[in-house]
Each structure stands twice: as C-alpha cells, then as structure tokens.
Design an enzyme around this catalytic site. Sequence first.
Site, PDB file in Angstrom:
ATOM      1  N   HIS A 187       0.982  -1.112   0.109  1.00 27.69           N
ATOM      2  CA  HIS A 187      -0.150   0.055  -0.080  1.00 27.69           C
ATOM      3  C   HIS A 187       0.950   1.387  -0.103  1.00 27.69           C
ATOM      4  O   HIS A 187       2.191   1.271   0.558  1.00 27.69           O
ATOM      5  CB  HIS A 187      -0.968  -0.132   1.133  1.00 27.69           C
ATOM      6  N   ASP A 236       3.201  -3.989   7.836  1.00 28.54           N
ATOM      7  CA  ASP A 236       1.622  -3.460   7.724  1.00 28.54           C
ATOM      8  C   ASP A 236       0.585  -4.526   7.891  1.00 28.54           C
ATOM      9  O   ASP A 236       0.271  -5.368   7.203  1.00 28.54           O
ATOM     10  CB  ASP A 236       1.540  -2.904   6.414  1.00 28.54           C
ATOM     11  N   GLN A 260      -4.971  -5.393   6.935  1.00 22.65           N
ATOM     12  CA  GLN A 260      -5.801  -6.294   6.096  1.00 22.65           C
ATOM     13  C   GLN A 260      -5.492  -7.568   6.835  1.00 22.65           C
ATOM     14  O   GLN A 260      -6.330  -8.377   6.509  1.00 22.65           O
ATOM     15  CB  GLN A 260      -5.300  -6.447   4.641  1.00 22.65           C
ATOM     16  N   LYS A 266     -10.790  -0.871  10.123  1.00 19.35           N
ATOM     17  CA  LYS A 266     -11.022  -2.046   9.396  1.00 19.35           C
ATOM     18  C   LYS A 266     -11.515  -3.463  10.040  1.00 19.35           C
ATOM     19  O   LYS A 266     -11.336  -4.451   9.448  1.00 19.35           O
ATOM     20  CB  LYS A 266      -9.618  -2.132   8.652  1.00 19.35           C
ATOM     21  N   CYS A 286      -4.766   2.561  -3.900  1.00 19.06           N
ATOM     22  CA  CYS A 286      -3.674   2.897  -3.137  1.00 19.06           C
ATOM     23  C   CYS A 286      -2.508   2.265  -3.286  1.00 19.06           C
ATOM     24  O   CYS A 286      -1.684   1.750  -2.300  1.00 19.06           O
ATOM     25  CB  CYS A 286      -3.649   3.139  -1.711  1.00 19.06           C
TER      26      CYS A 286
END
Length: 407
Positions: free
Chosen positions: A121, A198, A201, A224, A361
Amino acid sequence: MDVNAIRSQFPILDQEVNEKPLVYLDSSATSQKPLAVIEAINAYYRSDNSNVHRGVHTLGNRATEEYEGAREKVRAFLHASSVEEIIFTRGTTTSINTVAASYGRANLKVGDEVVLTLMEHHSNIIPWQQVAKETGATLKYIPLQADGTVALEDVQATITANTKIVAMTHVSNVLGTINPIKEVTKIAHEHGAVMVVDGAQAVPHMRVDVQELDCDFYAFSGHKMCGPTGIGVLYGKKELLEQMEPVEFGGEMIDFVGLYESTWKDLPWKFEGGTPIIAGAIGLGAAIDFLESIGLDKIAKHEEMLVKYAMDQLQTIDGITIYGPEKRAGLITFNLDDVHPHDTATILDAEGVAVRAGHHCAQPLMKWLDETATARASFYLYNTKEDVDRLVAGLQRAKEFFGDVFY
C-alpha cells in the site's frame, strides 16, 4: 457461527440502497460498526467524557481507566509482552510514518537498504521513499511470482548485509496474498535488519501473535476491524521503542519541561503527544471484545468459505479476470473485459452492491498487473453466500448493459 445474529448487530446493514437491500462488500476499505462499538463510544461521551492522565477527579479517573484498559485489550489481542509496546496512533499510516521518521532517520545512512515488495500500500512505500531521500539509503523491491505471491528464495536474494529495514504487508489489500511474515522476519534478522509489518488487512481477519512472528514493528487500524475511524496501533519491541525519539511534541508526552530542555515520559506515552484519541481507543477496545466473543478462528473460517464460494461463482462469468493467488484472504480483485472498473462499480451500486474500484492506493502493483484500476469485493464476518449471489448477478447485469452499449 450464526451470521444472521451477527448481522443484526450492524444497524447500517438494515437499509436499502437504490431501492435494493444493501450488500456491503467494501470492508477492506473500512468495516461496518456493531452496536457494541457504537454504544461504547456513546457511553464514554454521555457519562465519562474527560481528559486522561491529568485530572484527579472522578470523570478523569474513569476515562483514564477505560483508555488504558483498551491498551491492555490490544496487548492481549496481539499477544504483546507489555502494554509499553502498544502505541495508540491515528491509524496504520501514522504508525508506519512514526517508524520511518523516528527509527528510519536515526538508523539509516548512505549505502543502507530498505527492502519492500511490489504489493505494498502507498502507506508502506511513501514514508520509506521520503526517509531514503533524507538519509541516502536505497529502496529495493522483492519481486513477485506470477500469481502475486512472494517466494522465500527471492527474499533471500534481495535482503543483504546492507539491508537495515524490511517493510512488508501481512495481507495484500489488492491480491489477498497472505505473506509468510514469520519466515521473512527470520531472514531479515539473520542479516541484522528490523522487520516492519503493515497488518491493516490481517488483524481484522486472523489471529496475530507478534511474539510468534517475532516482527519488530506491527501496524494496524481500528476502522477495518469493526472499530471507529481515527484510531490505530503501532506495536514495537520495547528495546527499540526505548531507543527512538518521539515525532510529535507537546503536552501529555513530556516528563519535565524547562526553558531550553525537556525530557519525555516513559513508554508508551512518549509517543502519544497531545490529548489522545480517547473515544477511539475505547471504541477499539469494544471492537476487540466483539471480535473475541465471536472468535477470530471462526471469522477466518467463514471468510475462507465465502471466498471459495465467490471464486467458484465468479469464474462462471465469461470475460472476467481475477487477480492474485488461489489461497488468499477474504477479498477478490477482478476486471470485466471491455468494462472499466468504475463503470462496473457504478452498475453494482445501482443494484445495491457496494464494491471498491480504483488503484486501491497500490499504483506500483497496478503497473505490475498492467492495469490502471481494478474492482474489488471484500468480505467480512457479516457477509453471506446471498451477498455473493447478488454480486454475481450485478456483474452479469454490467456485462449485459455494456454489451448492449458497445455491440
């Protein structure tokens, strides 16, 4: 797992869009919020609204207790060893920027390497671009396999003795690829590099144990994972966070302030300058309670079932291209031949189905895919097979509509 009972906890799902029952398939962008989270935030503002760590009055004590209680919930959720390793931020972007600005600037120099992947991302690319410009470090990218996965032999070939930081997404927001973080971390550490993950997700959809992964930093966002917007977390190993300087300065994060010198509070507060995101942290704590009450393993199994069903159904559509590996997290990115993804999303919206369209993104990944944009359907604990059926019917409608237009 009783999906209908779960859906009843999400008031936003009980509505029509364009005179059709809403099918929400954009949880990778932001998830919907259950009543438990909405009510926790409401209760704070109605009964306990006060600043934290400062006053000795009852409201201040209650707010502080709830805020720090949320930090403990995050610690347990990630299986971190100490609450000192849990920093509240505005989200994944702020968390990664904090690592880049503090750890990166202090530890990178000319000749050093920061290793990324092509599936990152923008939030895990741009901060490293900026710090590389400032320090003279070099960015390197691990190549992708044809199906959008990372091969460990390519990781080994890319990371060298000059690599100081490896930054990688746990789950791709475009391909759904689940990266082998534990194995990559081991390789990074063998070369003396730190591992930045990261997890935006991943955390909402699977159980994450930062001690088992052995990563040095892990970032994610509350919105999220059924929590509110504007709150996120940076996990960092205590020994690294203790060495790092804050990147925001002001109230709340100080110990002593003189006319020419100041000192900082201990962890985690030295990284939380100003009035913190109190209601957001409390809402995130409520979201963790909600997810834990259902079970992350059950959520992961439900999404695995939905993705398999969706893949089977989508592949019956002529002229559809699906991107990413067969084994994936709960999202599917695709395009219809001769239909721009924004047009696909517009037709789906007319059918009451919400999906994401664009570059997500992730422009370097779009270039690798040789696409300018794609459509994405992302699933969560409140989605059903009927939602998938509505998606497939909407895509058939899009094909019919644009077939009539162009042919």
